[in-house]
Scaffold this motif. Structure first.
Motif, mmCIF file in Angstrom:
data_model
loop_
_atom_site.group_PDB
_atom_site.id
_atom_site.type_symbol
_atom_site.label_atom_id
_atom_site.label_comp_id
_atom_site.label_asym_id
_atom_site.label_seq_id
_atom_site.Cartn_x
_atom_site.Cartn_y
_atom_site.Cartn_z
ATOM 1 N N MET A 65 0.838 -1.187 0.000
ATOM 2 C CA MET A 65 0.000 0.000 0.000
ATOM 3 C C MET A 65 0.879 1.245 0.000
ATOM 4 S SD MET A 65 -3.094 -0.942 -0.089
ATOM 5 C CE MET A 65 -4.250 0.224 0.520
ATOM 6 N N LEU A 66 0.357 2.279 -0.580
ATOM 7 C CA LEU A 66 1.047 3.551 -0.681
ATOM 8 C C LEU A 66 0.346 4.528 0.252
ATOM 9 C CD1 LEU A 66 3.327 4.785 -2.431
ATOM 10 C CD2 LEU A 66 1.550 5.511 -4.001
ATOM 11 N N GLY A 67 1.112 5.133 1.167
ATOM 12 C CA GLY A 67 0.531 6.095 2.096
ATOM 13 C C GLY A 67 0.136 7.387 1.401
ATOM 14 N N GLY A 68 -0.621 8.203 2.100
ATOM 15 C CA GLY A 68 -1.124 9.446 1.555
ATOM 16 C C GLY A 68 -0.037 10.413 1.116
ATOM 17 N N THR A 69 1.018 10.546 1.916
ATOM 18 C CA THR A 69 2.093 11.474 1.567
ATOM 19 C C THR A 69 2.819 11.009 0.317
ATOM 20 O OG1 THR A 69 2.375 12.134 3.869
ATOM 21 C CG2 THR A 69 4.207 12.595 2.381
ATOM 22 N N LEU A 116 3.026 12.842 -3.251
ATOM 23 C CA LEU A 116 4.339 13.121 -3.825
ATOM 24 C C LEU A 116 4.396 12.629 -5.270
ATOM 25 C CD1 LEU A 116 7.621 12.731 -1.898
ATOM 26 C CD2 LEU A 116 7.498 12.063 -4.265
ATOM 27 N N LEU A 117 3.907 11.425 -5.527
ATOM 28 C CA LEU A 117 3.886 10.902 -6.897
ATOM 29 C C LEU A 117 2.991 11.743 -7.793
ATOM 30 C CD1 LEU A 117 3.796 7.043 -6.354
ATOM 31 C CD2 LEU A 117 5.668 8.408 -7.306
ATOM 32 N N ARG A 118 1.880 12.228 -7.255
ATOM 33 C CA ARG A 118 0.997 13.093 -8.040
ATOM 34 C C ARG A 118 1.732 14.374 -8.426
ATOM 35 N NH1 ARG A 118 -1.838 17.384 -7.963
ATOM 36 N NH2 ARG A 118 -1.417 17.946 -5.811
ATOM 37 N N LEU A 165 10.592 5.536 -2.525
ATOM 38 C CA LEU A 165 9.995 5.464 -3.863
ATOM 39 C C LEU A 165 11.035 5.116 -4.921
ATOM 40 C CD1 LEU A 165 7.622 8.542 -3.597
ATOM 41 C CD2 LEU A 165 6.947 6.120 -3.626
ATOM 42 N N ARG A 166 12.250 5.622 -4.749
ATOM 43 C CA ARG A 166 13.342 5.282 -5.660
ATOM 44 C C ARG A 166 13.672 3.800 -5.545
ATOM 45 N NH1 ARG A 166 15.802 9.489 -4.589
ATOM 46 N NH2 ARG A 166 17.007 8.720 -2.848
ATOM 47 N N GLY A 167 13.707 3.292 -4.318
ATOM 48 C CA GLY A 167 13.983 1.875 -4.090
ATOM 49 C C GLY A 167 12.934 0.961 -4.705
ATOM 50 N N ALA A 168 11.702 1.465 -4.801
ATOM 51 C CA ALA A 168 10.612 0.695 -5.402
ATOM 52 C C ALA A 168 10.558 0.863 -6.922
ATOM 53 C CB ALA A 168 9.281 1.125 -4.791
ATOM 54 N N GLY A 169 11.460 1.686 -7.467
ATOM 55 C CA GLY A 169 11.491 1.897 -8.906
ATOM 56 C C GLY A 169 10.430 2.853 -9.420
ATOM 57 N N LEU A 170 9.840 3.656 -8.517
ATOM 58 C CA LEU A 170 8.758 4.560 -8.915
ATOM 59 C C LEU A 170 9.233 5.949 -9.298
ATOM 60 C CD1 LEU A 170 6.107 3.518 -6.251
ATOM 61 C CD2 LEU A 170 6.224 2.849 -8.664
ATOM 62 N N ALA A 230 8.239 5.394 -15.727
ATOM 63 C CA ALA A 230 7.135 4.879 -16.539
ATOM 64 C C ALA A 230 6.276 3.896 -15.747
ATOM 65 C CB ALA A 230 7.677 4.224 -17.798
ATOM 66 N N LEU A 231 6.868 3.255 -14.768
ATOM 67 C CA LEU A 231 6.129 2.301 -13.940
ATOM 68 C C LEU A 231 4.923 2.955 -13.273
ATOM 69 C CD1 LEU A 231 5.828 -0.504 -12.712
ATOM 70 C CD2 LEU A 231 7.518 0.152 -10.986
ATOM 71 N N VAL A 232 5.055 4.204 -12.855
ATOM 72 C CA VAL A 232 3.954 4.918 -12.205
ATOM 73 C C VAL A 232 2.778 5.038 -13.179
ATOM 74 C CG1 VAL A 232 3.198 7.071 -11.138
ATOM 75 C CG2 VAL A 232 5.443 6.141 -10.601
ATOM 76 N N GLY A 233 3.066 5.383 -14.421
ATOM 77 C CA GLY A 233 2.011 5.489 -15.421
ATOM 78 C C GLY A 233 1.276 4.162 -15.616
ATOM 79 N N LEU A 234 2.024 3.074 -15.640
ATOM 80 C CA LEU A 234 1.407 1.757 -15.771
ATOM 81 C C LEU A 234 0.525 1.431 -14.574
ATOM 82 C CD1 LEU A 234 4.425 -0.301 -17.141
ATOM 83 C CD2 LEU A 234 2.355 0.372 -18.393
ATOM 84 N N LEU A 235 1.004 1.739 -13.390
ATOM 85 C CA LEU A 235 0.230 1.466 -12.171
ATOM 86 C C LEU A 235 -1.048 2.300 -12.129
ATOM 87 C CD1 LEU A 235 3.103 1.272 -9.541
ATOM 88 C CD2 LEU A 235 1.726 -0.610 -10.412
ATOM 89 N N LEU A 236 -0.939 3.574 -12.511
ATOM 90 C CA LEU A 236 -2.110 4.448 -12.492
ATOM 91 C C LEU A 236 -3.131 3.996 -13.543
ATOM 92 C CD1 LEU A 236 -0.440 7.946 -12.072
ATOM 93 C CD2 LEU A 236 -1.657 6.610 -10.337
#
Length: 70
Positions: A1-5, A9-11, A40-45, A61-67
């Motif tokens: 799970m990804l916390g609110g902060t 931050l990703l947004r 987030l860097r460690g997770a490749g995001l 690019a992984l973030v775009g795929l997840l979203l």
């Protein structure tokens, strides 16, 4: 799970931003942003590069795929 902060931050990283800018926008310390960006860097995001004294963060690019698939 990804916390609110970290989700916020990703947004915010839809555009490249510095640690200082992220801290100001999230209303947290630069040290807190650094801890979140490290995770987030460690997770490749995200990736981080240096421009003088500034750390510049951007989503991968992984973030775009997840979203898109999330």
């Amino acid at each position: 799970m990804l916390g609110g902060t970290r989700a916020e931050l990703l947004r915010l990283l839809a555009e490249e931003r510095t640690t200082t800018d992220l801290a100001r926008r999230l209303r947290v310390s630069a040290a807190t942003v650094s801890a979140h960006t490290a995770a987030l860097r460690g997770a490749g995001l995200i990736t981080t590069s240096r421009a003088g004294k500034d750390a510049l963060h951007r989503r991968t690019a992984l973030v775009g795929l997840l979203l898109r698939n999330g």
